[in-house]
Structures are given as structure tokens and as C-alpha cells.
Design a protein around this motif. Structure first.
Motif, PDB file in Angstrom:
ATOM      1  N   LEU A  27       0.817  -1.231   0.000  1.00 23.48           N
ATOM      2  CA  LEU A  27       0.000   0.000   0.000  1.00 23.48           C
ATOM      3  C   LEU A  27       0.841   1.268   0.000  1.00 23.48           C
ATOM      4  N   PRO A  28       1.865   1.381   0.831  1.00 22.04           N
ATOM      5  CA  PRO A  28       2.707   2.593   0.736  1.00 22.04           C
ATOM      6  C   PRO A  28       3.379   2.737  -0.629  1.00 22.04           C
ATOM      7  N   GLY A  29       3.775   1.602  -1.225  1.00 25.08           N
ATOM      8  CA  GLY A  29       4.391   1.681  -2.548  1.00 25.08           C
ATOM      9  C   GLY A  29       3.414   2.153  -3.610  1.00 25.08           C
ATOM     10  N   LEU A  30       2.181   1.701  -3.543  1.00 28.12           N
ATOM     11  CA  LEU A  30       1.166   2.170  -4.506  1.00 28.12           C
ATOM     12  C   LEU A  30       0.905   3.661  -4.369  1.00 28.12           C
ATOM     13  N   ARG A  31       0.872   4.147  -3.162  1.00 32.16           N
ATOM     14  CA  ARG A  31       0.657   5.580  -2.963  1.00 32.16           C
ATOM     15  C   ARG A  31       1.826   6.385  -3.492  1.00 32.16           C
ATOM     16  N   GLU A  32       3.051   5.913  -3.261  1.00 31.37           N
ATOM     17  CA  GLU A  32       4.221   6.648  -3.738  1.00 31.37           C
ATOM     18  C   GLU A  32       4.319   6.632  -5.257  1.00 31.37           C
ATOM     19  N   GLN A  33       3.901   5.542  -5.887  1.00 28.93           N
ATOM     20  CA  GLN A  33       4.003   5.430  -7.339  1.00 28.93           C
ATOM     21  C   GLN A  33       2.832   6.095  -8.075  1.00 28.93           C
ATOM     22  N   GLY A  34       1.923   6.746  -7.353  1.00 31.85           N
ATOM     23  CA  GLY A  34       0.855   7.506  -8.000  1.00 31.85           C
ATOM     24  C   GLY A  34      -0.359   6.720  -8.394  1.00 31.85           C
ATOM     25  N   TRP A  35      -0.544   5.536  -7.815  1.00 32.89           N
ATOM     26  CA  TRP A  35      -1.685   4.724  -8.197  1.00 32.89           C
ATOM     27  C   TRP A  35      -2.994   5.235  -7.612  1.00 32.89           C
ATOM     28  N   CYS A  36      -2.932   6.095  -6.650  1.00 40.73           N
ATOM     29  CA  CYS A  36      -4.173   6.711  -6.159  1.00 40.73           C
ATOM     30  C   CYS A  36      -4.840   7.526  -7.265  1.00 40.73           C
ATOM     31  N   ALA A  37      -4.042   8.367  -7.945  1.00 45.05           N
ATOM     32  CA  ALA A  37      -4.585   9.191  -9.027  1.00 45.05           C
ATOM     33  C   ALA A  37      -4.910   8.353 -10.258  1.00 45.05           C
ATOM     34  N   ILE A  38      -4.043   7.360 -10.578  1.00 45.20           N
ATOM     35  CA  ILE A  38      -4.286   6.531 -11.769  1.00 45.20           C
ATOM     36  C   ILE A  38      -5.592   5.758 -11.633  1.00 45.20           C
ATOM     37  N   THR A  39      -5.816   5.185 -10.473  1.00 43.82           N
ATOM     38  CA  THR A  39      -7.043   4.404 -10.266  1.00 43.82           C
ATOM     39  C   THR A  39      -8.291   5.286 -10.334  1.00 43.82           C
TER      40      THR A  39
END
Length: 452
Positions: free
Chosen positions: A361-373
Motif C-alpha cells: 500500500l505505501p508503494g502504490l501511494r508513492e508510485q501515483g496509483w491513487c490518481a491513476i485508479t
């Protein structure tokens, strides 16, 4: 005496009838004359009364008709002055005749009558002038198809000549305002300043990047400058036209992570809203190379640039949905592993140990997957929306701050809520109490409630 007197009186009596006879005849003659005069007068007056009596309508009507006919003949034989109007208002003098169809008005300021041609009369007048006074025959049979073709050809030729003359005049006016590019280049060359078009700049940057004598810093600088130019759609297509795009795609196979990163950076800019470049890139093998970089161990910055390129590329929405679905499966599997460990009271199950080694989860947030999703909610397919909504729900605790600040996400969720409310109502009308759209509506309501 007496006898004498008596004798004399007899003589006088005897003589009297003889003296009175002529006077009686004269009297009778006078009476006869008066009778004849009165008869003549009576006959004359009776004849005049028949001629002028008001009680004879047939005779009066006949005479009035004769007088009107005579007056009309006099007017027809009279030569009137005909007024020739134009397309502008002109004063009409008394006694002047106006052609039929003219526009006549009364000027309230001057009190004079004014006349002009109507628009159709103006055109007809122009046609008459072009025919040199000949009458225009409106019968279509009078013109053959060849005549019409010839007239249209002349009209088109005249329009082209007029247009070409206007273009030449406009070009001459523009040339007076601006100096030619060759003259400007010559002046700047004397000042040691080189003027280059975007095409020339991109060719120079590709040559610099592809040169074996260029250092790594120079190649990275060339790719960085190239990314700025290919944001424009025309420049990206020009990059494709002279083969520069394939050079950048081949750079994804470089052993240098920075070269891969900035090559993906250039491709992401070139793919943006440019279907022609996207299709050519897929045919050139860009998609496979980008997926290989994602599947292998690469620096985080490089993978972020690759993901950006994949999101921009045409046809990668399906790939993005699959990636989101994979993320959802990984997150839910980790949650189920933790719940299973609590139920079984196992301190370190193997699956849980593997997940604890990866900070997902921290890695997804850092890689910008919040905005992509969140951006994938704009997809029109209901199945894709379902998967994205499920992933957003699992990422809500991790990306809550980001989602609350995303105004576009709030508008998209509100729009989807209204859409699925209508679809869920139709399901209820059909007797489906737990329909597909009702489940999607429940996911949207849960997200909106979590973002409050």
C-alpha cells in the motif's frame, strides 16, 4: 221719318253681316295659329322630357358607359412620363408613372412620395442590363444544358480570377508587413544567431542522442529537450515521419536506467491525445518493451515513467483495468491472510510472511496509483467501473487525503451516482431486488460516505 228711320235701320242691319265676316275669319285664323303653336310647343317639350328624364335608367347608364369609354380611350392615347427607379430612394414627381413592383413610400418629413426598386427588381434590372435591353425569357426550355454549363463555367472562372486577385493583393500586403524568413536567417547568421524550426530542432536532438560520441549526460539532455517539443501533436507526428520515434522506442532496450526512464518520458508525451503516433508505436513494439520494463526489476522512477506512457497509449485502458484488478486481488488476499492468521492464531504463516516483506500500500501511494485508479472511473464500461470501484474502496484508507482533495473524483462519483440510481430504479421495476446496478450504486455510496 219713322218709316225712314226704320228703313235706314234695316239697311244697316242688312249690311252688318257682310262687314263682320272678314274679322271673324281673322279671329279664327289667329285661334288656329295659337292652337298649332301650342301643339308644337307641347310636342317639343314632351320630346325633351324623354331625353333628359331621371326615370330612364337604361338610357342614362348607356350614356355614362359611353363617356367612361371615351375618357379611357383618351387616357390610353395619352403619353405618360415613366419614372425609372433605382435601388435608392428618389422623389416621385406628380404625373409620373411607376413600374409595377416598385417600392413606394410617403416621406412624412418632406411630404413627398419616394420610390425605389425592391431587391428582386434590382437583380432583374441587372439581368436586363446584362442582356443589353433584351427581354429576359424565363421559359426554361429556352436554355439548353450546354448553355447552363457554359454559364456556370464562366461564373466559376470569374470567381476564381477574383479570388486569385484578392489573394495576391492580400499576400502582397502581408509581404509588406513582414520580412522573408531567408532574409531574417541571413541577418541572424551575421549576428551568429541560428534560427531553427521545430522539425530541425528535433532532427538535431535525435542525431545528438543517436551519436556514439555523445556522453550519457548529453543523451539525457537531448531526450529531456525532445519531450518538450513532442507535446505538440504536429511535432510528434513529425518525429514519426523522419524515423525519430523508432529511435526512442529502441532506447527502451538500453542498459542505462536513465536512458530507459527518459525514453519512456518522451513516449508518454508523444502518445498524449495522438492516435496516429499511438498506433505506430504499438506496431513498432513499444508496448512489449514497456511491459518488459514493468515486469523486470527496474528503478522506481523508471517504472513510473513507463506507467505514464502506458496510460497515455491507445488501447491500454484494458491493460490498466487488469493492473487495477491485480492490485485489488493482491490487497484483498493480504487482508484475508491477516484475518486467517488471527482466526487460526498462527504467528507466522508463510503467505503472511511474504506479504509482510512487500510494503504494497505505501508503494502504490508513492508510485501515483491513487490518481491513476481514480482516473479510470471515466471508462464507459460497467464492468471496468466495477473493478475500479472495488480497488478505490480498498485504497480508501491509504489514499483518503488524496481523494478528498481530488475535485474531479467527487464530480465523477456524483455523476455515476445519478446514473446508477436511474438504472437501479429500472431494475426494481423489473422485480430485481438485488440487481447488478444496485450493487454498483452501493459501492459508490460507500465511497462518498468514506470521503466525507
Amino acid at each position: 221719318m219713322p218709316l225712314g228711320c226704320r228703313a235706314g235701320s234695316r239697311r244697316s242691319l242688312t249690311m252688318a253681316p257682310q262687314g263682320l265676316l272678314p274679322s271673324r275669319m281673322a279671329l279664327r285664323g289667329m285661334l288656329l295659329g295659337l292652337l298649332m303653336v301650342s301643339c308644337f310647343t307641347f310636342c317639343r317639350s314632351h320630346q325633351n322630357s324623354k331625353e333628359f328624364a331621371l326615370t330612364n335608367p337604361e338610357k342614362s347608364t348607356t350614356k355614362e358607359t359611353e363617356r367612361k369609354t371615351k375618357a379611357k380611350e383618351e387616357l390610353d392615347t395619352e403619353v405618360l412620363e415613366v419614372f425609372h427607379p433605382t435601388h435608392e430612394w428618389q422623389a416621385l414627381q406628380p404625373g409620373q408613372a411607376v413600374p409595377a413592383g416598385s417600392h413606394v413610400r410617403l416621406n412624412l418629413q418632406t411630404g413627398a412620395r419616394e420610390v425605389k426598386l425592391q431587391y428582386g427588381d434590382k437583380i432583374q434590372n441587372n439581368l436586363k442590363e446584362s442582356k443589353k435591353g433584351k427581354r429576359l425569357d424565363i421559359n426554361t426550355n429556352a436554355y439548353t444544358s450546354q448553355d447552363l454549363k457554359s454559364a456556370l463555367a464562366k461564373l466559376k472562372k470569374g470567381a476564381e480570377m477574383e479570388s486569385s486577385e484578392e489573394d495576391k493583393a492580400r499576400q502582397a500586403e502581408v509581404k509588406q508587413l513582414f520580412r522573408p524568413i531567408e532574409e531574417l536567417k541571413k541577418d541572424f547568421a551575421e549576428l551568429n544567431v541560428v534560427i531553427e524550426t521545430d522539425m530541425q530542432i528535433m532532427v538535431r536532438l535525435i542525431n545528438k542522442f543517436n551519436s556514439s560520441s555523445s556522453s550519457l549526460e548529453e543523451k539525457i539532455a537531448a531526450l529531456f529537450d525532445l519531450e518538450y517539443h513532442v507535446h505538440q501533436m504536429d511535432n510528434a507526428q513529425d518525429l514519426l515521419s523522419f524515423g525519430g520515434l523508432q529511435v526512442v522506442i529502441n532506447a527502451l532496450n538500453s542498459t542505462e536506467p536513465l536512458v530507459k526512464e527518459y525514453a519512456a518520458f518522451v513516449l508518454g508525451a508523444a502518445f498524449s491525445s495522438n492516435p496516429k503516433v499511438q498506433v505506430e508505436a504499438i506496431e513498432g513494439g513499444a508496448l512489449q518493451k514497456l511491459l518488459v520494463i514493468l515486469a523486470t526489476k527496474q528503478p522506481l522512477a523508471t517504472k513510473k515513467k513507463v506507467l505514464r506512457s502506458l496510460v497515455q497509449e491507445k488501447g491500454t485502458e484494458v491493460l490498466a483495468v487488469r493492473v487495477v484488478t491485480l492490485l485489488y486481488d493482491l490487497i484483498t488476499e493480504k487482508m484475508f491472510a491477516e484475518e486467517e492468521a488471527e482466526l487460526t492464531r498462527e504467528t507466522s504463516p508463510e503467505k503472511l510472511q511474504q506479504y509482510r516483506q512487500v510494503h504494497l500500500l505505501p508503494g502504490l501511494r508513492e508510485q501515483g496509483w491513487c490518481a491513476i485508479t481514480a482516473s479510470l472511473l471515466a471508462l464507459p464500461e460497467h464492468d471496468a467501473r466495477e473493478k475500479v470501484l472495488q480497488t478505490l474502496g480498498t485504497l480508501l484508507a491509504t489514499c483518503q487525503d488524496h481523494y478528498r482533495q481530488d475535485a474531479q473524483l467527487s464530480r465523477t462519483l456524483a455523476s455515476l451516482q445519478a446514473e446508477y440510481q436511474a438504472l437501479a430504479a429500472l431494475e426494481l421495476q423489473d422485480g430485481e431486488e438485488e440487481g447488478y446496478f444496485q450493487e454498483l450504486l452501493g459501492s459508490i455510496n460507500s465511497l462518498l460516505q468514506g470521503l466525507r
